[in-house]
Design a protein around this motif. Structure first.
Motif, PDB file in Angstrom:
ATOM      1  N   PHE A 174       0.853  -1.183   0.000  1.00 62.02           N
ATOM      2  CA  PHE A 174       0.000   0.000   0.000  1.00 62.02           C
ATOM      3  C   PHE A 174       0.890   1.235   0.000  1.00 62.02           C
ATOM      4  O   PHE A 174       2.089   1.172   0.294  1.00 62.02           O
ATOM      5  N   SER A 175       0.309   2.381  -0.324  1.00 68.15           N
ATOM      6  CA  SER A 175       1.062   3.615  -0.508  1.00 68.15           C
ATOM      7  C   SER A 175       1.250   4.357   0.814  1.00 68.15           C
ATOM      8  O   SER A 175       0.583   4.081   1.820  1.00 68.15           O
ATOM      9  N   ALA A 176       2.150   5.332   0.778  1.00 69.66           N
ATOM     10  CA  ALA A 176       2.345   6.191   1.938  1.00 69.66           C
ATOM     11  C   ALA A 176       1.069   6.955   2.276  1.00 69.66           C
ATOM     12  O   ALA A 176       0.712   7.124   3.445  1.00 69.66           O
ATOM     13  N   ALA A 177       0.343   7.400   1.238  1.00 67.30           N
ATOM     14  CA  ALA A 177      -0.897   8.147   1.476  1.00 67.30           C
ATOM     15  C   ALA A 177      -1.941   7.269   2.154  1.00 67.30           C
ATOM     16  O   ALA A 177      -2.637   7.707   3.084  1.00 67.30           O
ATOM     17  N   ALA A 178      -2.042   6.010   1.713  1.00 65.92           N
ATOM     18  CA  ALA A 178      -3.016   5.097   2.322  1.00 65.92           C
ATOM     19  C   ALA A 178      -2.666   4.826   3.778  1.00 65.92           C
ATOM     20  O   ALA A 178      -3.549   4.762   4.646  1.00 65.92           O
ATOM     21  N   PHE A 179      -1.382   4.682   4.066  1.00 65.19           N
ATOM     22  CA  PHE A 179      -0.976   4.399   5.437  1.00 65.19           C
ATOM     23  C   PHE A 179      -1.197   5.607   6.336  1.00 65.19           C
ATOM     24  O   PHE A 179      -1.633   5.470   7.487  1.00 65.19           O
ATOM     25  N   THR A 180      -0.915   6.787   5.831  1.00 64.96           N
ATOM     26  CA  THR A 180      -1.139   8.002   6.615  1.00 64.96           C
ATOM     27  C   THR A 180      -2.625   8.168   6.950  1.00 64.96           C
ATOM     28  O   THR A 180      -2.980   8.525   8.086  1.00 64.96           O
ATOM     29  N   ALA A 181      -3.492   7.868   5.975  1.00 66.35           N
ATOM     30  CA  ALA A 181      -4.929   7.937   6.228  1.00 66.35           C
ATOM     31  C   ALA A 181      -5.346   6.912   7.272  1.00 66.35           C
ATOM     32  O   ALA A 181      -6.212   7.177   8.127  1.00 66.35           O
ATOM     33  N   PHE A 182      -4.723   5.737   7.226  1.00 66.70           N
ATOM     34  CA  PHE A 182      -5.002   4.689   8.208  1.00 66.70           C
ATOM     35  C   PHE A 182      -4.578   5.129   9.605  1.00 66.70           C
ATOM     36  O   PHE A 182      -5.335   4.999  10.578  1.00 66.70           O
ATOM     37  N   MET A 183      -3.374   5.670   9.736  1.00 71.06           N
ATOM     38  CA  MET A 183      -2.869   6.072  11.052  1.00 71.06           C
ATOM     39  C   MET A 183      -3.741   7.156  11.679  1.00 71.06           C
ATOM     40  O   MET A 183      -3.855   7.225  12.914  1.00 71.06           O
ATOM     41  N   ALA A 184      -4.366   7.969  10.862  1.00 66.84           N
ATOM     42  CA  ALA A 184      -5.251   9.016  11.395  1.00 66.84           C
ATOM     43  C   ALA A 184      -6.463   8.427  12.097  1.00 66.84           C
ATOM     44  O   ALA A 184      -7.087   9.098  12.933  1.00 66.84           O
ATOM     45  N   LYS A 185      -6.788   7.172  11.784  1.00 70.67           N
ATOM     46  CA  LYS A 185      -7.956   6.517  12.381  1.00 70.67           C
ATOM     47  C   LYS A 185      -7.602   5.645  13.586  1.00 70.67           C
ATOM     48  O   LYS A 185      -8.504   5.154  14.275  1.00 70.67           O
ATOM     49  N   VAL A 186      -6.324   5.433  13.815  1.00 70.00           N
ATOM     50  CA  VAL A 186      -5.895   4.539  14.890  1.00 70.00           C
ATOM     51  C   VAL A 186      -5.751   5.324  16.194  1.00 70.00           C
ATOM     52  O   VAL A 186      -5.072   6.355  16.225  1.00 70.00           O
ATOM     53  N   ASP A 189      -3.304   5.168  21.705  1.00 70.38           N
ATOM     54  CA  ASP A 189      -2.825   4.165  22.644  1.00 70.38           C
ATOM     55  C   ASP A 189      -2.798   2.760  22.039  1.00 70.38           C
ATOM     56  O   ASP A 189      -2.615   1.772  22.759  1.00 70.38           O
ATOM     57  N   VAL A 190      -2.967   2.652  20.727  1.00 69.35           N
ATOM     58  CA  VAL A 190      -2.840   1.378  20.017  1.00 69.35           C
ATOM     59  C   VAL A 190      -1.542   1.424  19.215  1.00 69.35           C
ATOM     60  O   VAL A 190      -1.326   2.326  18.407  1.00 69.35           O
ATOM     61  N   VAL A 191      -0.667   0.464  19.457  1.00 63.37           N
ATOM     62  CA  VAL A 191       0.640   0.446  18.803  1.00 63.37           C
ATOM     63  C   VAL A 191       0.518  -0.239  17.447  1.00 63.37           C
ATOM     64  O   VAL A 191       0.003  -1.354  17.345  1.00 63.37           O
ATOM     65  N   VAL A 192       0.994   0.429  16.419  1.00 65.91           N
ATOM     66  CA  VAL A 192       0.972  -0.111  15.057  1.00 65.91           C
ATOM     67  C   VAL A 192       2.367  -0.624  14.710  1.00 65.91           C
ATOM     68  O   VAL A 192       3.357   0.115  14.810  1.00 65.91           O
ATOM     69  N   VAL A 193       2.437  -1.890  14.318  1.00 66.83           N
ATOM     70  CA  VAL A 193       3.695  -2.514  13.921  1.00 66.83           C
ATOM     71  C   VAL A 193       3.730  -2.574  12.393  1.00 66.83           C
ATOM     72  O   VAL A 193       2.950  -3.300  11.777  1.00 66.83           O
ATOM     73  N   LEU A 194       4.617  -1.803  11.792  1.00 68.29           N
ATOM     74  CA  LEU A 194       4.770  -1.776  10.341  1.00 68.29           C
ATOM     75  C   LEU A 194       5.961  -2.662   9.974  1.00 68.29           C
ATOM     76  O   LEU A 194       7.118  -2.301  10.180  1.00 68.29           O
ATOM     77  N   ASP A 195       5.665  -3.823   9.435  1.00 68.07           N
ATOM     78  CA  ASP A 195       6.674  -4.830   9.095  1.00 68.07           C
ATOM     79  C   ASP A 195       7.199  -4.540   7.685  1.00 68.07           C
ATOM     80  O   ASP A 195       6.496  -4.738   6.696  1.00 68.07           O
ATOM     81  N   GLU A 196       8.444  -4.088   7.616  1.00 70.07           N
ATOM     82  CA  GLU A 196       9.055  -3.723   6.337  1.00 70.07           C
ATOM     83  C   GLU A 196      10.211  -4.661   5.977  1.00 70.07           C
ATOM     84  O   GLU A 196      11.267  -4.235   5.506  1.00 70.07           O
ATOM     85  N   ALA A 197       9.988  -5.959   6.154  1.00 69.68           N
ATOM     86  CA  ALA A 197      11.046  -6.940   5.880  1.00 69.68           C
ATOM     87  C   ALA A 197      11.505  -6.908   4.425  1.00 69.68           C
ATOM     88  O   ALA A 197      12.651  -7.238   4.119  1.00 69.68           O
ATOM     89  N   TYR A 198      10.616  -6.507   3.518  1.00 71.30           N
ATOM     90  CA  TYR A 198      10.929  -6.540   2.079  1.00 71.30           C
ATOM     91  C   TYR A 198      11.014  -5.137   1.475  1.00 71.30           C
ATOM     92  O   TYR A 198      10.940  -4.991   0.260  1.00 71.30           O
TER      93      TYR A 198
END
Length: 367
Positions: A174-186, A189-198
């Motif tokens: 997914f794109s940076a814009a999609a992730f930023t929109a997602f984080m605005a809804k989280v 006090d909920v920890v988001v783990v972004l797994d960037e192994a690849y």
């Protein structure tokens, strides 16, 4: 036995099944008596190790009687400089799997929950269940993460959300814009783990680089590994980047000496070999095109991938294709455990390996 020792284990562990790694080359050779076997199952770097790493490991071998630096000072300093983060924001692990487990142990317990997507990395449900926490699994969208659904699935007892970009085993991103929109809804006090192994294999416009967002989101953890593009899978080195309070929590449950001396030396050394990284990514891009064109010629559907693997879809249960490929000396990865029984994950190899795989697939499908 006079006692059921499995029944004594905690309830979460009783319901788990051990992680199934890709079949080793030597095992297949023993089973079928084959001389020539290629392994395209575990998303390893087909180039082999960096020559700089090999030399550094030879020099480091004189100190194998000594414990490694428990704090990984020099590797953290190298990562700090490369990523423009503080050393105090870094947690080292025995591969990124270890880091993911540390995160779960630090933030989950019975009565808490974690959110992740259908078809996501199998370590997420294992880590959550082992802690006795509840898993909230959201349906995938076009084989990838439905970030809106994941944000909506967060409940009052949710402590973690796991997202992977690119995702294993589907290769979706997914794109940076999609992730930023997602984080605005989280919730904060909920920890988001972004797994960037690849992440090293990902490219294109609006590319998400989680490290650039750490200053914006205190509840973000980014995890990465040296096992894929950096070619150090055998040495097991991964790391997390987060704010200093989260890092402090992770280090309270991190085992001492969880990264061995060879791993520390190799990871620090390979960070100086950008030519190796660039060559590996170029080989992957060319190999991906080779496999995609070959699969298309064979009429095999696949999920477009941003990683160093392709999930190919077959008619019916893919295990028959998997078994046929084994007899031809090709090890790939069945992904039925990811609710993808018609798919096989094909790691991208060298040109000769990709050609051998496509030849074997042609033979198996024609038989």
């Amino acid at each position: 036995m006079s006692c059921d020792f499995l029944a004594l284990a905690n309830a979460g562990i009783q319901g788990l099944h051990p992680y199934q790694a890709g079949k080793p080359i030597e095992e297949l050779q023993r089973e079928l008596g084959l001389d020539h076997v290629i392994k395209l199952a575990s998303n390893e770097n087909p180039l082999g190790p960096s020559s700089k790493v090999v030399a550094a490991l030879q020099a480091a071998s004189a100190d194998i009687c000594r414990y490694p630096d428990a704090n990984g000072f020099e590797l953290k300093a190298a990562l700090s400089e490369r990523l423009s983060v503080l050393s105090s924001q870094l947690t080292l692990g025995n591969g990124s799997n270890d880091v993911l487990d540390l995160i779960a142990r630090a933030y989950l317990e019975p009565g808490k929950s974690a959110v992740f997507s259908q078809h996501a990395f199998i370590v997420y449900p294992i880590a959550v269940q082992a802690c006795g926490a509840r898993a909230i699994v959201t349906p995938a969208k076009d084989w990838g993460h439905d970030l809106d659904a994941m944000a909506s699935a967060i409940e009052p007892d949710t402590r973690l959300v796991f997202v992977a970009n690119p995702n294993n085993p589907t290769g979706t991103c997914f794109s940076a814009a999609a992730f930023t929109a997602f984080m605005a809804k989280v919730p904060s006090d909920v920890v988001v783990v972004l797994d960037e192994a690849y992440i090293e294999y990902n490219s294109g416009e609006d590319l998400l680089d989680g490290v650039n967002l750490l200053a914006q989101y205190d509840n973000l953890i980014v995890t990465r590994t040296f096992s894929k593009a950096w070619g150090l899978a055998a040495l097991r080195v991964g790391y997390a980047i987060a704010n200093e309070q989260i890092t402090d929590a992770l280090n309270r449950v991190r085992a001492p000496f969880n990264v061995n001396s060879f791993g520390l030396v190799a990871a620090r050394t390979v960070l100086t070999d950008d030519d190796y990284l660039q060559r590996g990514c170029a080989v992957n891009a060319t190999g991906k095109q080779q496999l995609q064109e070959g699969l298309a010629r064979l009429g095999i559907d696949y999920i477009p991938s941003a990683g160093n693997f392709i999930a190919a879809q077959f008619e019916g249960d893919a295990l028959a294709i998997y078994d046929g490929l084994l007899r031809e000396g090709v090890i790939v990865r069945p992904v039925g455990v990811y609710q993808m029984p018609q798919h096989l994950r094909l790691s991208i190899g060298l040109e000769t390996e990709n050609r051998f795989l496509l030849q074997a697939l042609t033979k198996v499908l024609g038989s």
